[in-house]
Each structure stands twice: as structure tokens, then as C-alpha cells.
Design a protein around this motif. Structure first.
Motif: not given
Length: 130
Positions: A70-82
Motif C-alpha cells: 500500500l503506497k499511502y505516501g503517494t496517495f497523500i501527495q495525490n490528495v495534496v495535488d487535488f
């Protein structure tokens, strides 16, 4: 032949062309925001949090080759992008709405007609003449 003509009319409408331009600009804007998040904001956040590289934050579930990562760090970056994109769109729409409100001038008031008392006085005067 009618289908091709109908499609051409649809494709050349202003709204479709405007939407196409918006999609292209949106894609380019998305790249800019991704770069801002990946290259500017997240390194600063990582520095504040003790040099954490968010893209390396993962959680393994299971062992061996069948383990789920589970790459939750990448998910956090995508949330910040959004959030950045959503905030920019919010500001843009807020500005457009503000401009549209300025353009909409209040309609001129209808000329005031005679009051009820003036009409009654006029009727009275007309009845007196007869």
C-alpha cells in the motif's frame, strides 16, 4: 451523410470547442500543480516532519511475493495535488462570479404610475364634469 453532418455541427459548437481548450489547459495545469507538490511542497513538508520522503511511505500486508504493498505516501501527495487544484478552481470561479455580478446591473425601475389616491381623485373629477 446526415450522421457526419450532424457530428460536424456538434463538434464545431462553441461549447465543445471551449471544453476542449479547457481540457488541454487543465492537463497542463495539472502537471504544474503536480510539480509544485512533488518538487516544492512535499520536500518542505518532509523537512518539517524529519526528512520523510512521502513517496517511500508504504505498508506491506503479507509476506513473500504475494504481499500487497500500500503506497499511502503517494496517495497523500495525490490528495495534496487535488486540494491545490480544487482551491485554484474555487478561486477562479469566485473571481468569475464576482465579475459577472458587476456586469449584471440592476434593471431600471418601471416608471411610477399614479397612486391610488390620484386615480380616485381623477375619477372624482371626471364624475363631477358629467
Amino acid at each position: 451523410m446526415g450522421f457526419i453532418k450532424e457530428f460536424k455541427e456538434f463538434a464545431m459548437k462553441g461549447n465543445v470547442m471551449d471544453m476542449a481548450v479547457g481540457v488541454i489547459i487543465g492537463g497542463a495545469f495539472g502537471k504544474i500543480v503536480s510539480s509544485l507538490v512533488d518538487d516544492v511542497l512535499m520536500p518542505l513538508v518532509g523537512m518539517i516532519t524529519g526528512n520523510v520522503d512521502f513517496t517511500s511511505l508504504v505498508a506491506k500486508i503479507g509476506d513473500g511475493e504475494g504481499a500487497a504493498v500500500l503506497k499511502y505516501g503517494t496517495f497523500i501527495q495525490n490528495v495534496v495535488d487535488f486540494l491545490i487544484v480544487a482551491f485554484c478552481i474555487f478561486l477562479m470561479l469566485k473571481g468569475i462570479n464576482k465579475l459577472n455580478r458587476k456586469k449584471e446591473e440592476p434593471a431600471p425601475e418601471a416608471p411610477a404610475g399614479p397612486t391610488q389616491e390620484e386615480l380616485l381623485a381623477e375619477i372624482r373629477d371626471l364624475l363631477k364634469k358629467n
